[in-house]
Design a protein around this motif. Structure first.
Motif: not given
Ligand SMILES: Nc1ncnc2c1ncn2[C@@H]1O[C@H](COP(=O)(O)OP(=O)(O)OP(=O)(O)O)[C@@H](O)[C@H]1O
Length: 380
Positions: A108-110, A153-161, A278-280, A327-329, A342-346
Protein backbone atom coordinates in the motif's frame (compact mmCIF):
# COMPACT_ATOMS: atom_id res chain seq x y z
CA UNK A 1 33.51 2.77 8.68
CA UNK A 2 33.15 0.20 5.95
CA UNK A 3 35.73 0.53 3.20
CA UNK A 4 34.74 2.31 0.05
CA UNK A 5 35.38 -0.58 -2.28
CA UNK A 6 33.16 0.52 -5.13
CA UNK A 7 33.84 3.30 -7.58
CA UNK A 8 30.34 4.61 -8.29
CA UNK A 9 30.97 5.89 -11.84
CA UNK A 10 32.58 2.66 -13.07
CA UNK A 11 29.89 0.59 -11.42
CA UNK A 12 27.20 2.81 -12.91
CA UNK A 13 28.58 2.34 -16.41
CA UNK A 14 28.92 -1.41 -15.96
CA UNK A 15 25.37 -1.54 -14.59
CA UNK A 16 23.97 0.26 -17.64
CA UNK A 17 25.85 -2.03 -20.00
CA UNK A 18 24.64 -5.18 -18.26
CA UNK A 19 21.07 -3.84 -18.00
CA UNK A 20 21.24 -3.15 -21.74
CA UNK A 21 22.55 -6.68 -22.22
CA UNK A 22 19.73 -8.12 -20.16
CA UNK A 23 17.15 -6.21 -22.21
CA UNK A 24 18.48 -8.00 -25.29
CA UNK A 25 17.66 -11.28 -23.57
CA UNK A 26 14.12 -10.30 -22.56
CA UNK A 27 11.68 -12.94 -23.59
CA UNK A 28 14.30 -15.70 -23.60
CA UNK A 29 14.61 -16.89 -20.03
CA UNK A 30 16.17 -16.44 -16.64
CA UNK A 31 19.02 -18.77 -17.59
CA UNK A 32 20.08 -16.12 -20.06
CA UNK A 33 20.43 -13.57 -17.26
CA UNK A 34 22.82 -15.96 -15.53
CA UNK A 35 24.88 -15.95 -18.72
CA UNK A 36 24.61 -12.20 -19.24
CA UNK A 37 26.05 -11.44 -15.81
CA UNK A 38 28.65 -14.28 -16.03
CA UNK A 39 27.39 -15.98 -12.89
CA UNK A 40 29.70 -18.99 -12.97
CA UNK A 41 32.58 -20.73 -11.21
CA UNK A 42 36.23 -20.71 -12.28
CA UNK A 43 35.61 -23.65 -14.62
CA UNK A 44 32.82 -21.71 -16.33
CA UNK A 45 30.03 -23.90 -14.87
CA UNK A 46 26.77 -22.04 -14.28
CA UNK A 47 23.77 -22.55 -11.99
CA UNK A 48 21.14 -24.61 -13.80
CA UNK A 49 17.43 -23.86 -13.52
CA UNK A 50 15.77 -27.08 -12.32
CA UNK A 51 12.24 -25.98 -11.45
CA UNK A 52 9.99 -22.99 -11.62
CA UNK A 53 6.68 -22.79 -9.81
CA UNK A 54 4.14 -20.09 -8.95
CA UNK A 55 3.62 -19.01 -5.33
CA UNK A 56 1.09 -16.71 -3.65
CA UNK A 57 3.47 -13.79 -4.19
CA UNK A 58 5.21 -14.48 -7.48
CA UNK A 59 7.42 -17.28 -8.80
CA UNK A 60 10.08 -19.48 -7.19
CA UNK A 61 13.01 -20.43 -9.45
CA UNK A 62 15.02 -23.38 -8.13
CA UNK A 63 18.66 -23.60 -9.27
CA UNK A 64 21.24 -26.35 -8.82
CA UNK A 65 24.54 -24.69 -7.92
CA UNK A 66 27.95 -25.81 -9.22
CA UNK A 67 30.81 -25.93 -6.70
CA UNK A 68 32.21 -22.46 -6.04
CA UNK A 69 28.97 -20.57 -6.66
CA UNK A 70 26.79 -19.59 -3.74
CA UNK A 71 24.08 -17.24 -2.58
CA UNK A 72 26.46 -14.27 -2.35
CA UNK A 73 27.09 -14.51 -6.12
CA UNK A 74 23.36 -14.16 -6.73
CA UNK A 75 23.11 -11.36 -4.12
CA UNK A 76 25.74 -9.42 -6.07
CA UNK A 77 23.62 -9.53 -9.20
CA UNK A 78 20.29 -8.85 -7.47
CA UNK A 79 19.82 -5.59 -9.31
CA UNK A 80 19.88 -7.36 -12.69
CA UNK A 81 17.47 -10.10 -11.64
CA UNK A 82 15.09 -7.47 -10.26
CA UNK A 83 15.28 -5.43 -13.41
CA UNK A 84 14.80 -8.50 -15.67
CA UNK A 85 11.96 -9.99 -13.62
CA UNK A 86 10.43 -6.61 -12.74
CA UNK A 87 9.86 -7.84 -9.19
CA UNK A 88 11.47 -7.73 -5.77
CA UNK A 89 13.81 -10.72 -5.54
CA UNK A 90 14.99 -12.65 -2.47
CA UNK A 91 17.37 -15.63 -2.35
CA UNK A 92 17.20 -18.71 -0.16
CA UNK A 93 20.06 -21.19 -0.05
CA UNK A 94 19.32 -24.87 0.64
CA UNK A 95 22.55 -26.87 0.44
CA UNK A 96 23.60 -26.92 -3.23
CA UNK A 97 20.20 -25.57 -4.22
CA UNK A 98 19.30 -21.91 -4.46
CA UNK A 99 15.73 -20.64 -4.61
CA UNK A 100 15.24 -17.28 -6.25
CA UNK A 101 11.90 -15.96 -5.01
CA UNK A 102 10.10 -13.17 -6.79
CA UNK A 103 7.54 -10.93 -5.14
CA UNK A 104 5.10 -8.74 -6.98
CA UNK A 105 4.98 -6.49 -3.95
CA UNK A 106 1.62 -4.83 -3.72
CA UNK A 107 2.65 -2.51 -0.93
CA UNK A 108 0.00 0.00 0.00
CA UNK A 109 1.24 3.53 -0.63
CA UNK A 110 0.84 4.38 3.04
CA UNK A 111 0.68 1.64 5.62
CA UNK A 112 -0.90 3.06 8.76
CA UNK A 113 0.69 2.45 12.16
CA UNK A 114 -0.75 -0.71 13.66
CA UNK A 115 1.28 -2.42 16.34
CA UNK A 116 0.47 -4.28 19.53
CA UNK A 117 3.62 -5.02 21.58
CA UNK A 118 1.73 -7.35 23.93
CA UNK A 119 1.83 -9.91 21.08
CA UNK A 120 5.61 -10.14 21.65
CA UNK A 121 5.94 -10.87 25.37
CA UNK A 122 9.37 -12.47 24.90
CA UNK A 123 10.83 -9.21 23.55
CA UNK A 124 12.08 -6.25 25.62
CA UNK A 125 11.72 -3.54 23.01
CA UNK A 126 9.75 -4.81 20.00
CA UNK A 127 9.14 -2.54 17.04
CA UNK A 128 7.66 -3.01 13.56
CA UNK A 129 10.38 -2.62 10.93
CA UNK A 130 7.72 -2.62 8.22
CA UNK A 131 5.76 -4.84 5.85
CA UNK A 132 7.76 -7.36 3.85
CA UNK A 133 6.87 -8.16 0.21
CA UNK A 134 4.84 -11.21 1.31
CA UNK A 135 2.54 -8.89 3.28
CA UNK A 136 3.80 -9.85 6.76
CA UNK A 137 4.89 -7.36 9.41
CA UNK A 138 8.55 -7.75 10.30
CA UNK A 139 9.08 -7.19 14.03
CA UNK A 140 12.49 -6.96 15.70
CA UNK A 141 13.63 -6.57 19.30
CA UNK A 142 16.05 -3.69 19.89
CA UNK A 143 17.65 -5.76 22.65
CA UNK A 144 18.94 -8.19 20.01
CA UNK A 145 20.62 -5.50 17.92
CA UNK A 146 21.09 -3.54 20.30
CA UNK A 147 21.98 -0.39 18.35
CA UNK A 148 20.64 0.78 15.02
CA UNK A 149 21.51 3.23 12.27
CA UNK A 150 18.79 4.91 10.23
CA UNK A 151 19.92 6.59 7.02
CA UNK A 152 18.25 8.12 4.02
CA UNK A 153 17.99 11.16 1.85
CA UNK A 154 15.68 13.86 3.12
CA UNK A 155 12.00 13.21 2.49
CA UNK A 156 11.99 9.40 2.24
CA UNK A 157 10.58 8.52 5.65
CA UNK A 158 13.28 8.57 8.33
CA UNK A 159 11.33 10.73 10.75
CA UNK A 160 8.16 8.72 10.29
CA UNK A 161 10.14 5.54 11.03
CA UNK A 162 11.71 7.07 14.15
CA UNK A 163 8.22 7.99 15.35
CA UNK A 164 7.03 4.43 14.73
CA UNK A 165 9.91 3.00 16.76
CA UNK A 166 9.48 5.60 19.51
CA UNK A 167 5.74 4.95 19.87
CA UNK A 168 6.30 1.16 19.80
CA UNK A 169 8.86 1.57 22.60
CA UNK A 170 6.56 3.72 24.73
CA UNK A 171 3.66 1.29 24.22
CA UNK A 172 5.90 -1.50 25.55
CA UNK A 173 6.86 0.45 28.68
CA UNK A 174 10.37 1.16 27.35
CA UNK A 175 11.77 4.51 28.55
CA UNK A 176 12.80 6.86 25.78
CA UNK A 177 15.18 9.80 25.42
CA UNK A 178 15.50 11.85 22.25
CA UNK A 179 18.21 14.18 21.00
CA UNK A 180 16.40 16.30 18.41
CA UNK A 181 18.86 18.84 17.01
CA UNK A 182 16.39 19.95 14.36
CA UNK A 183 13.93 20.68 17.17
CA UNK A 184 10.89 20.25 14.97
CA UNK A 185 9.51 16.77 15.26
CA UNK A 186 9.95 15.67 18.87
CA UNK A 187 9.37 18.60 21.28
CA UNK A 188 5.66 17.78 21.48
CA UNK A 189 6.56 14.42 23.05
CA UNK A 190 8.20 16.03 26.09
CA UNK A 191 5.52 14.61 28.45
CA UNK A 192 6.70 11.08 27.64
CA UNK A 193 10.39 11.35 26.73
CA UNK A 194 13.60 12.95 27.99
CA UNK A 195 14.34 15.56 25.39
CA UNK A 196 17.56 17.38 24.42
CA UNK A 197 17.36 20.16 21.86
CA UNK A 198 20.63 22.05 22.37
CA UNK A 199 24.33 21.16 22.58
CA UNK A 200 24.30 21.70 26.33
CA UNK A 201 21.18 19.55 26.88
CA UNK A 202 22.64 16.83 24.65
CA UNK A 203 25.82 16.67 26.67
CA UNK A 204 23.86 16.39 29.94
CA UNK A 205 21.55 13.71 28.55
CA UNK A 206 24.45 11.63 27.22
CA UNK A 207 26.31 11.90 30.54
CA UNK A 208 23.16 10.75 32.32
CA UNK A 209 23.09 7.68 30.09
CA UNK A 210 26.75 6.97 30.77
CA UNK A 211 26.16 7.22 34.52
CA UNK A 212 23.08 5.06 34.24
CA UNK A 213 25.02 2.49 32.23
CA UNK A 214 27.69 2.25 34.95
CA UNK A 215 25.04 2.13 37.69
CA UNK A 216 23.36 -0.75 35.86
CA UNK A 217 26.62 -2.60 35.36
CA UNK A 218 27.17 -2.42 39.11
CA UNK A 219 23.63 -3.62 39.85
CA UNK A 220 24.05 -6.55 37.46
CA UNK A 221 27.39 -7.47 38.99
CA UNK A 222 25.96 -7.40 42.52
CA UNK A 223 23.01 -9.53 41.41
CA UNK A 224 25.49 -11.91 39.72
CA UNK A 225 23.72 -11.54 36.39
CA UNK A 226 25.60 -11.64 33.09
CA UNK A 227 23.28 -9.32 31.24
CA UNK A 228 20.02 -7.41 31.24
CA UNK A 229 17.93 -10.40 30.10
CA UNK A 230 19.17 -12.54 32.98
CA UNK A 231 18.55 -9.72 35.46
CA UNK A 232 15.02 -9.17 34.11
CA UNK A 233 14.18 -12.83 34.78
CA UNK A 234 14.52 -12.16 38.51
CA UNK A 235 13.80 -8.46 39.01
CA UNK A 236 11.65 -5.86 37.35
CA UNK A 237 13.11 -2.63 38.69
CA UNK A 238 15.16 -1.66 35.59
CA UNK A 239 13.18 -0.56 32.54
CA UNK A 240 14.70 -0.92 29.09
CA UNK A 241 16.10 2.41 27.82
CA UNK A 242 16.34 3.67 24.26
CA UNK A 243 18.18 6.81 23.18
CA UNK A 244 17.29 8.31 19.78
CA UNK A 245 19.71 10.76 18.13
CA UNK A 246 18.35 12.75 15.20
CA UNK A 247 20.37 14.18 13.40
CA UNK A 248 23.75 12.66 14.21
CA UNK A 249 25.79 15.04 12.02
CA UNK A 250 24.55 17.99 14.10
CA UNK A 251 26.54 16.70 17.07
CA UNK A 252 29.99 18.25 17.05
CA UNK A 253 30.96 18.18 20.69
CA UNK A 254 33.90 15.89 21.58
CA UNK A 255 32.45 14.87 24.97
CA UNK A 256 29.25 13.79 23.21
CA UNK A 257 31.20 11.73 20.64
CA UNK A 258 33.05 9.99 23.43
CA UNK A 259 29.83 9.24 25.28
CA UNK A 260 28.25 7.78 22.12
CA UNK A 261 31.41 5.75 21.52
CA UNK A 262 31.41 4.35 25.07
CA UNK A 263 27.74 3.50 24.96
CA UNK A 264 27.97 1.79 21.61
CA UNK A 265 30.48 -0.66 23.05
CA UNK A 266 29.42 -0.99 26.68
CA UNK A 267 25.67 -0.50 26.95
CA UNK A 268 24.79 -3.83 25.31
CA UNK A 269 24.55 -5.76 28.58
CA UNK A 270 22.77 -3.11 30.59
CA UNK A 271 19.53 -2.76 28.65
CA UNK A 272 20.27 0.47 26.78
CA UNK A 273 19.95 0.83 23.00
CA UNK A 274 20.88 3.71 20.72
CA UNK A 275 19.28 4.69 17.43
CA UNK A 276 21.40 7.04 15.33
CA UNK A 277 19.72 8.73 12.38
CA UNK A 278 21.24 10.76 9.60
CA UNK A 279 20.37 12.07 6.16
CA UNK A 280 24.09 12.35 5.35
CA UNK A 281 25.63 8.94 5.90
CA UNK A 282 28.66 10.00 3.85
CA UNK A 283 29.42 13.02 6.05
CA UNK A 284 32.95 13.36 7.44
CA UNK A 285 31.64 12.62 10.92
CA UNK A 286 32.08 8.86 10.46
CA UNK A 287 35.81 9.21 9.93
CA UNK A 288 36.31 9.37 13.68
CA UNK A 289 33.52 6.96 14.37
CA UNK A 290 34.68 3.68 12.86
CA UNK A 291 34.17 1.72 16.07
CA UNK A 292 30.70 3.11 16.62
CA UNK A 293 29.58 2.17 13.11
CA UNK A 294 30.72 -1.38 13.61
CA UNK A 295 28.55 -1.65 16.73
CA UNK A 296 25.33 -0.69 14.96
CA UNK A 297 24.13 -4.12 13.91
CA UNK A 298 20.71 -3.02 12.75
CA UNK A 299 20.44 -0.68 9.78
CA UNK A 300 17.38 0.84 8.16
CA UNK A 301 18.32 2.41 4.85
CA UNK A 302 15.81 4.52 2.97
CA UNK A 303 16.79 5.71 -0.50
CA UNK A 304 20.22 7.32 -0.34
CA UNK A 305 22.08 9.62 -2.71
CA UNK A 306 24.73 7.21 -3.96
CA UNK A 307 26.43 3.87 -3.54
CA UNK A 308 28.94 5.23 -1.04
CA UNK A 309 26.14 6.36 1.30
CA UNK A 310 24.45 3.00 0.90
CA UNK A 311 27.62 1.16 1.87
CA UNK A 312 28.06 3.31 4.95
CA UNK A 313 24.58 2.43 6.16
CA UNK A 314 24.35 -1.18 4.97
CA UNK A 315 27.96 -2.31 4.94
CA UNK A 316 30.82 -2.64 2.49
CA UNK A 317 29.74 -3.70 -1.00
CA UNK A 318 26.02 -3.23 -0.28
CA UNK A 319 24.68 -0.67 -2.75
CA UNK A 320 20.99 -1.54 -2.46
CA UNK A 321 20.10 1.71 -0.67
CA UNK A 322 21.03 3.63 -3.82
CA UNK A 323 19.07 1.24 -6.05
CA UNK A 324 15.78 1.58 -4.16
CA UNK A 325 12.88 2.98 -6.19
CA UNK A 326 11.92 6.57 -5.46
CA UNK A 327 9.16 5.51 -3.10
CA UNK A 328 8.66 7.11 0.31
CA UNK A 329 8.82 4.63 3.16
CA UNK A 330 10.59 1.94 1.04
CA UNK A 331 13.77 0.73 2.73
CA UNK A 332 16.35 -2.00 3.04
CA UNK A 333 16.44 -3.47 6.54
CA UNK A 334 19.76 -5.09 7.35
CA UNK A 335 20.48 -7.27 10.33
CA UNK A 336 22.89 -9.90 8.99
CA UNK A 337 20.75 -10.17 5.86
CA UNK A 338 18.88 -7.68 3.73
CA UNK A 339 15.14 -7.43 3.62
CA UNK A 340 13.08 -5.01 1.54
CA UNK A 341 10.33 -3.39 3.61
CA UNK A 342 7.73 -0.68 3.40
CA UNK A 343 7.72 1.09 6.75
CA UNK A 344 4.54 2.10 8.52
CA UNK A 345 3.59 5.73 8.13
CA UNK A 346 3.06 7.82 11.24
CA UNK A 347 2.94 11.59 11.50
CA UNK A 348 3.96 13.42 14.67
CA UNK A 349 0.32 14.41 15.17
CA UNK A 350 -0.89 10.81 14.91
CA UNK A 351 1.92 9.62 17.20
CA UNK A 352 0.82 12.18 19.76
CA UNK A 353 -2.82 10.96 19.60
CA UNK A 354 -1.76 7.31 20.02
CA UNK A 355 0.28 8.22 23.09
CA UNK A 356 -2.46 10.42 24.57
CA UNK A 357 -4.86 7.54 24.26
CA UNK A 358 -2.68 4.66 25.38
CA UNK A 359 0.37 5.72 27.37
CA UNK A 360 0.39 7.51 30.71
CA UNK A 361 2.74 10.46 30.94
CA UNK A 362 6.02 10.29 32.83
CA UNK A 363 9.62 10.50 31.67
CA UNK A 364 12.37 8.31 33.05
CA UNK A 365 14.27 10.04 35.82
CA UNK A 366 17.84 8.94 36.01
CA UNK A 367 19.05 7.85 39.44
CA UNK A 368 21.59 10.11 41.10
CA UNK A 369 24.56 7.81 40.90
CA UNK A 370 27.36 8.43 43.38
CA UNK A 371 30.69 9.66 42.01
CA UNK A 372 32.23 6.28 42.60
CA UNK A 373 29.66 4.60 40.45
CA UNK A 374 29.99 7.20 37.72
CA UNK A 375 33.70 7.04 37.28
CA UNK A 376 33.95 3.28 37.52
CA UNK A 377 34.88 1.59 34.22
CA UNK A 378 33.94 -1.99 33.73
CA UNK A 379 35.16 -4.01 30.78
CA UNK A 380 32.46 -6.15 29.30
N1 LIG B 1 6.39 5.08 5.58
C1 LIG B 1 5.92 5.95 4.71
N2 LIG B 1 5.01 5.57 3.78
C2 LIG B 1 4.55 6.45 2.87
N3 LIG B 1 4.89 7.75 2.82
C3 LIG B 1 5.77 8.19 3.72
C4 LIG B 1 6.33 7.32 4.71
N4 LIG B 1 7.19 8.02 5.46
C5 LIG B 1 7.17 9.27 4.97
N5 LIG B 1 6.32 9.38 3.94
C6 LIG B 1 6.06 10.60 3.15
O1 LIG B 1 7.30 11.30 3.00
C7 LIG B 1 7.24 12.60 3.59
C8 LIG B 1 8.55 12.88 4.31
O2 LIG B 1 8.66 11.99 5.39
P1 LIG B 1 9.70 12.21 6.59
O3 LIG B 1 9.51 13.58 7.15
O4 LIG B 1 9.54 11.07 7.51
O5 LIG B 1 11.06 12.14 5.77
P2 LIG B 1 12.54 12.35 6.31
O6 LIG B 1 13.36 11.39 5.53
O7 LIG B 1 12.57 12.26 7.78
O8 LIG B 1 12.90 13.80 5.89
P3 LIG B 1 13.84 14.81 6.72
O9 LIG B 1 15.18 14.17 6.79
O10 LIG B 1 13.81 16.06 5.87
O11 LIG B 1 13.18 15.01 8.06
C9 LIG B 1 6.01 12.56 4.49
O12 LIG B 1 5.40 13.82 4.59
C10 LIG B 1 5.12 11.56 3.83
O13 LIG B 1 4.33 12.18 2.84
Amino acid sequence: MPEKTVKPDILGLTASLITWGIKQFKGKGIQDVIEAVHLQNKEGQRPILRKKHPTDNGIDYVFALPAGVDRSDFERERHYFESYLNSIVEFEAQGRKLILKTYKANFKKKIPFDFNPSLYPEMFAPFPVGKTPDGKTLVEDLYNLPHMMVGGQTGYGKTSFLLVVMVACLLSGVKVSVVDRKGVDFPRFAPWVNLALTDADTEVLLQQHIQEMHRRQRILREAECQNFAEYAEHYNDLPYLVLFIDELTQIRNKACFEAIGDMSVLSRVSGISMILATQKPGAKIWDGFTDVRSQLSGAMCFRVRDQTDSQIVLGSGNTRGAELPKIKGRAVWNNDQDQIVQSMYLTAKEAYSVLMERVSKGVYSFANASNDECTERIDT
